[in-house]
Scaffold this motif. Structure first.
Motif, PDB file in Angstrom:
ATOM      1  N   ARG A 222       0.823  -1.208   0.000  1.00  0.00           N
ATOM      2  CA  ARG A 222       0.000   0.000   0.000  1.00  0.00           C
ATOM      3  C   ARG A 222       0.864   1.268   0.000  1.00  0.00           C
ATOM      4  O   ARG A 222       0.499   2.286  -0.592  1.00  0.00           O
ATOM      5  CB  ARG A 222      -0.926   0.003   1.213  1.00  0.00           C
ATOM      6  N   LEU A 223       2.021   1.193   0.649  1.00  0.00           N
ATOM      7  CA  LEU A 223       2.927   2.334   0.668  1.00  0.00           C
ATOM      8  C   LEU A 223       3.460   2.629  -0.734  1.00  0.00           C
ATOM      9  O   LEU A 223       3.519   3.801  -1.157  1.00  0.00           O
ATOM     10  CB  LEU A 223       4.085   2.063   1.630  1.00  0.00           C
ATOM     11  N   ASN A 224       3.833   1.570  -1.462  1.00  0.00           N
ATOM     12  CA  ASN A 224       4.297   1.763  -2.840  1.00  0.00           C
ATOM     13  C   ASN A 224       3.185   2.330  -3.723  1.00  0.00           C
ATOM     14  O   ASN A 224       3.420   3.212  -4.567  1.00  0.00           O
ATOM     15  CB  ASN A 224       4.795   0.434  -3.416  1.00  0.00           C
ATOM     16  N   GLU A 225       1.953   1.821  -3.522  1.00  0.00           N
ATOM     17  CA  GLU A 225       0.820   2.341  -4.294  1.00  0.00           C
ATOM     18  C   GLU A 225       0.571   3.816  -3.972  1.00  0.00           C
ATOM     19  O   GLU A 225       0.275   4.622  -4.862  1.00  0.00           O
ATOM     20  CB  GLU A 225      -0.425   1.519  -3.989  1.00  0.00           C
ATOM     21  N   ALA A 226       0.690   4.186  -2.703  1.00  0.00           N
ATOM     22  CA  ALA A 226       0.480   5.586  -2.301  1.00  0.00           C
ATOM     23  C   ALA A 226       1.541   6.486  -2.917  1.00  0.00           C
ATOM     24  O   ALA A 226       1.249   7.616  -3.338  1.00  0.00           O
ATOM     25  CB  ALA A 226       0.501   5.699  -0.781  1.00  0.00           C
ATOM     26  N   GLU A 227       2.787   6.022  -2.988  1.00  0.00           N
ATOM     27  CA  GLU A 227       3.851   6.819  -3.599  1.00  0.00           C
ATOM     28  C   GLU A 227       3.597   7.014  -5.090  1.00  0.00           C
ATOM     29  O   GLU A 227       3.791   8.113  -5.645  1.00  0.00           O
ATOM     30  CB  GLU A 227       5.199   6.148  -3.366  1.00  0.00           C
ATOM     31  N   MET A 228       3.163   5.942  -5.772  1.00  0.00           N
ATOM     32  CA  MET A 228       2.854   6.062  -7.193  1.00  0.00           C
ATOM     33  C   MET A 228       1.659   7.003  -7.429  1.00  0.00           C
ATOM     34  O   MET A 228       1.648   7.799  -8.373  1.00  0.00           O
ATOM     35  CB  MET A 228       2.557   4.685  -7.775  1.00  0.00           C
ATOM     36  N   THR A 229       0.650   6.897  -6.540  1.00  0.00           N
ATOM     37  CA  THR A 229      -0.514   7.781  -6.661  1.00  0.00           C
ATOM     38  C   THR A 229      -0.107   9.242  -6.512  1.00  0.00           C
ATOM     39  O   THR A 229      -0.562  10.117  -7.257  1.00  0.00           O
ATOM     40  CB  THR A 229      -1.560   7.416  -5.602  1.00  0.00           C
ATOM     41  N   LEU A 230       0.780   9.521  -5.544  1.00  0.00           N
ATOM     42  CA  LEU A 230       1.245  10.887  -5.345  1.00  0.00           C
ATOM     43  C   LEU A 230       2.052  11.372  -6.550  1.00  0.00           C
ATOM     44  O   LEU A 230       1.933  12.529  -6.976  1.00  0.00           O
ATOM     45  CB  LEU A 230       2.082  10.975  -4.071  1.00  0.00           C
ATOM     46  N   THR A 231       2.874  10.488  -7.118  1.00  0.00           N
ATOM     47  CA  THR A 231       3.661  10.865  -8.305  1.00  0.00           C
ATOM     48  C   THR A 231       2.750  11.220  -9.473  1.00  0.00           C
ATOM     49  O   THR A 231       2.960  12.225 -10.163  1.00  0.00           O
ATOM     50  CB  THR A 231       4.592   9.709  -8.705  1.00  0.00           C
ATOM     51  N   ARG A 232       1.737  10.378  -9.684  1.00  0.00           N
ATOM     52  CA  ARG A 232       0.785  10.680 -10.760  1.00  0.00           C
ATOM     53  C   ARG A 232       0.042  11.982 -10.491  1.00  0.00           C
ATOM     54  O   ARG A 232      -0.212  12.764 -11.408  1.00  0.00           O
ATOM     55  CB  ARG A 232      -0.199   9.526 -10.930  1.00  0.00           C
ATOM     56  N   ALA A 233      -0.312  12.231  -9.231  1.00  0.00           N
ATOM     57  CA  ALA A 233      -1.012  13.470  -8.875  1.00  0.00           C
ATOM     58  C   ALA A 233      -0.118  14.687  -9.121  1.00  0.00           C
ATOM     59  O   ALA A 233      -0.572  15.710  -9.646  1.00  0.00           O
ATOM     60  CB  ALA A 233      -1.460  13.427  -7.419  1.00  0.00           C
ATOM     61  N   ASN A 234       1.167  14.578  -8.752  1.00  0.00           N
ATOM     62  CA  ASN A 234       2.103  15.687  -8.976  1.00  0.00           C
ATOM     63  C   ASN A 234       2.237  15.993 -10.470  1.00  0.00           C
ATOM     64  O   ASN A 234       2.222  17.156 -10.885  1.00  0.00           O
ATOM     65  CB  ASN A 234       3.472  15.355  -8.394  1.00  0.00           C
ATOM     66  N   SER A 423      -7.391  -4.878  12.174  1.00  0.00           N
ATOM     67  CA  SER A 423      -6.143  -5.167  11.470  1.00  0.00           C
ATOM     68  C   SER A 423      -5.678  -3.967  10.646  1.00  0.00           C
ATOM     69  O   SER A 423      -6.447  -3.050  10.343  1.00  0.00           O
ATOM     70  CB  SER A 423      -6.322  -6.385  10.555  1.00  0.00           C
ATOM     71  N   ALA A 424      -4.395  -4.025  10.288  1.00  0.00           N
ATOM     72  CA  ALA A 424      -3.835  -2.954   9.469  1.00  0.00           C
ATOM     73  C   ALA A 424      -4.525  -2.887   8.107  1.00  0.00           C
ATOM     74  O   ALA A 424      -4.747  -1.808   7.553  1.00  0.00           O
ATOM     75  CB  ALA A 424      -2.329  -3.164   9.288  1.00  0.00           C
ATOM     76  N   LEU A 425      -4.877  -4.061   7.574  1.00  0.00           N
ATOM     77  CA  LEU A 425      -5.544  -4.090   6.266  1.00  0.00           C
ATOM     78  C   LEU A 425      -6.890  -3.388   6.323  1.00  0.00           C
ATOM     79  O   LEU A 425      -7.233  -2.597   5.443  1.00  0.00           O
ATOM     80  CB  LEU A 425      -5.721  -5.539   5.813  1.00  0.00           C
ATOM     81  N   ASP A 426      -7.671  -3.659   7.385  1.00  0.00           N
ATOM     82  CA  ASP A 426      -8.970  -3.000   7.531  1.00  0.00           C
ATOM     83  C   ASP A 426      -8.805  -1.491   7.714  1.00  0.00           C
ATOM     84  O   ASP A 426      -9.592  -0.694   7.186  1.00  0.00           O
ATOM     85  CB  ASP A 426      -9.727  -3.589   8.722  1.00  0.00           C
ATOM     86  N   ALA A 427      -7.779  -1.115   8.485  1.00  0.00           N
ATOM     87  CA  ALA A 427      -7.531   0.318   8.689  1.00  0.00           C
ATOM     88  C   ALA A 427      -7.158   1.002   7.370  1.00  0.00           C
ATOM     89  O   ALA A 427      -7.618   2.121   7.070  1.00  0.00           O
ATOM     90  CB  ALA A 427      -6.426   0.514   9.717  1.00  0.00           C
ATOM     91  N   MET A 428      -6.339   0.327   6.561  1.00  0.00           N
ATOM     92  CA  MET A 428      -5.950   0.910   5.265  1.00  0.00           C
ATOM     93  C   MET A 428      -7.148   1.001   4.324  1.00  0.00           C
ATOM     94  O   MET A 428      -7.275   1.951   3.564  1.00  0.00           O
ATOM     95  CB  MET A 428      -4.836   0.074   4.639  1.00  0.00           C
TER      96      MET A 428
END
Length: 464
Positions: A222-234, A423-428
């Motif tokens: 999820r962290l890698n996906e969030a970084e890619m999402t931010l890159t696309r947003a930028n 769980s962390a998955l549910d929180a994410m």
């Protein structure tokens, strides 16, 4: 020491300039104004309006007399002889009483003298003068042409307004796209911060044996996906700002900030006037005015074509000089005289004129059909725009409720994750749902604004 101080001042000034450029703040009205001032097609439309204005002035001048001056020089290779050689007899017949008829030969010198007596030397001829012409009746062509140019000027002005409205629509779409992407960029940053903190917490929990390696791997994904999402947003924000800068006639750069990037207040749908009078709206549309003017222009072209069947009349007054002149014998000096002329012309080319008139009538019918079709399309466009605005308002209310639900779910998820009961998955997943709900809210807000704009344009209202 002086050189160092000067260099430091230059560097400081350059940095201040870059900061001021980077902090350039633009409102929606400023973007519209910049686009209108710098748009090339709109400038061309303004020049076309100027052309139509001067053509109208030119047409109006046809009502007034025209003054012209002319001058001519002519050289003739031969002189003019009023008495021909064959007309001069070689001998004279005389009847003398008592002697009868006697033929007396004529001296050749006398023959030459008689021949030269009738000589007019026109080897150098000078002519000049002024002429004032005034049309009396031109079959209605002058009046029709003047009206045609007046309609053409109004048509150019209306088409300029249409282009300006299209530019405003294009700028507003680009402006709100930037606002949407900037707010989604903020959500992406917020989401990345949350996932980064969660990743750090999972690492600590794994060390204490309270989390599994699978939990850690899920968070890292999820962290890698969030970084890619931010890159696309930028990237999306940079490209959208460059496109908006190009529309505004600025340097293609993303160093602009929009006044509505931190949008907080929601548009009040109840404050918008949804009263629709289709006939009034149709009459306000610049496209309808343009087609109506085009129809009038072709009507005037019919009148011009019809004038080909009618006679024309005009008067001309002039004063001319000529050297040599024969006002008082033939003298080699300039002499002048006044002249007045009235001309009447009756056309007889009925076949070609009839073809022109029929072609003009066909063009008028074409514009009338186009006008009727445009009215039907505008009615449909008004209905569609009204439906879209109603749908956008409902979508906005639904997005607001979804945001409230997502906020509540996120609060419970964060509390449960901290207590270790979720769980962390549910929180994410709760964070992901929260991001999606707020992104939908941003889109819904902007969709309402744009749908209002589209409906205003469909109704022929002033865009605001």
């Amino acid at each position: 020491m002086f050189k160092k101080t000067l260099l430091a001042s230059i560097v400081f000034f350059a940095l201040c300039t870059q900061i001021s450029i980077a902090q350039q703040l633009l409102t929606l009205d400023e973007c519209r104004q910049l686009a209108i001032e710098n748009n090339k097609s709109l400038k061309a439309a303004s020049e076309q309006e100027r052309v139509a204005y001067y053509q109208k002035r030119e047409a109006f001048m046809n009502f007034f007399p025209k003054l012209s001056a002319s001058g001519t020089y002519m050289h003739l290779s031969k002189d003019i002889h009023l008495i021909g050689k064959s007309s001069i007899p070689s001998e004279l017949s005389l009847t003398i009483p008592g002697l009868g008829p006697i033929n007396i030969p004529v001296d050749p010198k006398i023959q030459g003298a008689l021949y030269n007596a009738g000589k007019i030397s026109l080897s150098d001829i000078w002519m000049g003068g002024f002429t004032l012409t005034q049309p009396i009746f031109a079959g209605g062509k002058i009046v029709a042409y003047n009206d045609l140019r007046a309609y053409a000027e109004e048509l150019a002005r209306t088409m300029n307004e249409t282009k300006a409205s299209d530019i405003i629509i294009e700028v507003d779409e680009g402006y709100w796209q930037v606002v949407s992407l900037v707010n989604k960029q903020k959500l992406a940053k917020s989401y990345l911060d949350v996932i980064s903190q969660m990743s750090s917490d999972i690492n600590e929990l794994e060390k204490e044996g309270l989390a599994t390696k699978a939990d850690k791997l899920n968070v890292n994904v999820r962290l890698n996906e969030a970084e890619m999402t931010l890159t696309r947003a930028n990237n999306g924000v940079s490209l959208a700002k460059m496109a908006l800068a190009q529309l505004c006639g600025l340097e293609i750069s993303d160093n602009i900030t929009l006044a509505d990037e931190n949008i907080e207040s929601l548009p009040d749908a109840s404050a918008y006037d949804l009263t629709i009078n289709q006939e009034e709206a149709i009459s306000n549309r610049s496209e309808i005015r343009s087609l109506s003017l085009a129809t009038k222009i072709y009507k005037k072209q019919e009148a011009i074509a019809r004038s080909e069947f009618l006679p024309t009349a005009g008067i001309a007054v002039g004063y001319n000089w000529m050297n040599p002149n024969g006002a008082d014998g033939l003298k080699y000096e300039f002499g002048g005289m006044w002249n007045v002329a009235v001309q009447v012309k009756v056309p007889l080319n009925f076949i070609s004129s009839s073809a022109k008139l029929k072609a003009a009538k066909a063009q008028t019918r074409i514009k009338q059909f186009e006008l009727e079709e445009a009215r039907e399309k505008i009615k449909l466009q008004i209905t569609q725009s009204n439906y879209k605005l109603t749908e956008a308002n409902k979508k906005l209310k639904s997005a607001q409720k979804n945001c409230e639900t997502a906020d509540e779910n996120l609060r419970y998820a964060n509390a449960g994750f901290e207590e270790g009961v979720i769980s962390a998955l549910d929180a994410m997943q709760a964070h992901t749902a929260w991001i999606a709900a707020h992104a939908d809210l941003i889109d819904a807000q902007i969709d309402v604004k744009l749908c209002r704009l589209y409906l205003d344009k469909a109704l022929g209202r002033k865009l605001k």
